[in-house]
Scaffold this motif. Structure first.
Motif, short mmCIF file in Angstrom:
data_model
loop_
_atom_site.label_atom_id
_atom_site.label_comp_id
_atom_site.label_asym_id
_atom_site.label_seq_id
_atom_site.Cartn_x
_atom_site.Cartn_y
_atom_site.Cartn_z
N ASP A 276 -11.17 22.86 83.29
CA ASP A 276 -11.12 21.11 83.30
C ASP A 276 -10.97 21.67 85.43
O ASP A 276 -10.87 20.12 85.93
CB ASP A 276 -10.29 20.37 83.32
CG ASP A 276 -11.14 20.93 81.59
OD1 ASP A 276 -12.30 20.64 81.27
OD2 ASP A 276 -9.92 20.35 80.96
N SER A 277 -10.42 22.85 85.77
CA SER A 277 -10.12 22.59 87.61
C SER A 277 -9.19 21.79 87.59
O SER A 277 -9.29 20.84 88.50
CB SER A 277 -11.03 21.93 88.76
OG SER A 277 -12.34 23.67 88.14
N THR A 278 -8.01 22.13 86.56
CA THR A 278 -6.67 20.91 86.78
C THR A 278 -5.69 21.62 86.61
O THR A 278 -5.44 22.78 85.85
CB THR A 278 -6.88 19.91 85.52
OG1 THR A 278 -8.13 19.09 85.57
CG2 THR A 278 -5.45 18.86 85.25
N THR B 150 0.38 21.49 95.45
CA THR B 150 -0.72 20.93 95.75
C THR B 150 -1.92 21.85 95.12
O THR B 150 -0.85 22.79 94.59
CB THR B 150 -1.60 20.64 97.70
OG1 THR B 150 -0.64 21.85 97.80
CG2 THR B 150 -0.24 19.96 98.26
N LYS C 35 -8.96 22.47 97.38
CA LYS C 35 -9.88 21.22 97.08
C LYS C 35 -11.47 21.45 95.38
O LYS C 35 -11.06 22.46 95.37
CB LYS C 35 -10.76 21.55 97.93
CG LYS C 35 -12.10 20.69 98.66
CD LYS C 35 -12.59 21.11 99.54
CE LYS C 35 -13.31 19.84 100.04
NZ LYS C 35 -14.34 20.85 101.60
N TRP D 258 -10.16 20.80 92.54
CA TRP D 258 -8.52 20.64 91.62
C TRP D 258 -8.48 19.15 91.24
O TRP D 258 -7.62 18.36 92.69
CB TRP D 258 -8.64 21.70 91.39
CG TRP D 258 -8.38 22.66 91.40
CD1 TRP D 258 -9.41 23.27 91.56
CD2 TRP D 258 -8.11 23.85 90.29
NE1 TRP D 258 -9.67 25.16 91.46
CE2 TRP D 258 -9.18 24.97 90.12
CE3 TRP D 258 -7.19 23.50 89.36
CZ2 TRP D 258 -8.39 25.61 89.55
CZ3 TRP D 258 -6.90 24.80 88.36
CH2 TRP D 258 -7.87 25.49 88.31
N GLU D 259 -7.44 19.03 90.54
CA GLU D 259 -7.16 17.13 90.28
C GLU D 259 -5.47 17.93 89.46
O GLU D 259 -5.14 19.01 89.21
CB GLU D 259 -7.56 16.89 89.06
CG GLU D 259 -7.12 15.33 88.49
CD GLU D 259 -7.46 14.26 87.82
OE1 GLU D 259 -6.92 13.20 87.82
OE2 GLU D 259 -8.67 15.19 87.31
N VAL E 107 -1.68 16.61 87.59
CA VAL E 107 -1.79 15.60 86.63
C VAL E 107 -0.18 15.57 86.49
O VAL E 107 -0.23 16.48 86.30
CB VAL E 107 -2.29 15.68 85.15
CG1 VAL E 107 -1.76 14.78 83.94
CG2 VAL E 107 -3.36 15.65 85.08
#
Length: 116
Positions: free
Chosen positions: A26-28, A54, A57, A59-60, A62
């Motif tokens: 999920d690129s998280t 951080t 680029k 990615w999120e 949470v």
């Protein structure tokens, strides 16, 4: 509650208050409450590193809105999310079968598709 685990960041000796887990599919990156036990694919972070983390680029990240402190208890929803990400990281991924190939020359492949 005495915590003996330290921040995973190189050179940091502060006590860990959060756990970082990645959900690669999920690129998280999930920064949640400190896991009850150290896990091989998770990283323990101090409050400073948990807040300032951080991601690459695309990615999120949470994480809870509150600051990470030794005395702050996280909500059940965030704990459930962090546990779900850890569990998803343990599950084997099923890979789709590659199309049948009939020949190969160097890096090129000849693929045969069924007639329409």
């Amino acid at each position: 509650m005495v915590r003996s685990r330290r921040c995973s960041r190189t050179g940091c000796t502060d006590p860990a208050v959060a756990t970082l887990t990645y959900a690669y599919a999920d690129s998280t990156a999930v920064v949640g409450p400190l896991a009850t036990a150290a896990e091989p694919h998770s990283y323990d972070l101090c409050s400073r590193h948990a807040v300032h983390l951080t991601a690459p680029k695309g990615w999120e990240v949470v994480r809870p809105d509150a600051d990470f402190d030794d005395d702050v208890r996280s909500s059940d929803d965030l704990e459930a999310l962090a546990d779900a990400v850890r569990e998803a990281g343990r599950v084997e991924r099923v890979h789709e079968a590659a199309p049948a190939t009939t020949g190969r020359r160097g890096h090129l492949r000849v693929l045969r598709f069924p007639p329409d």
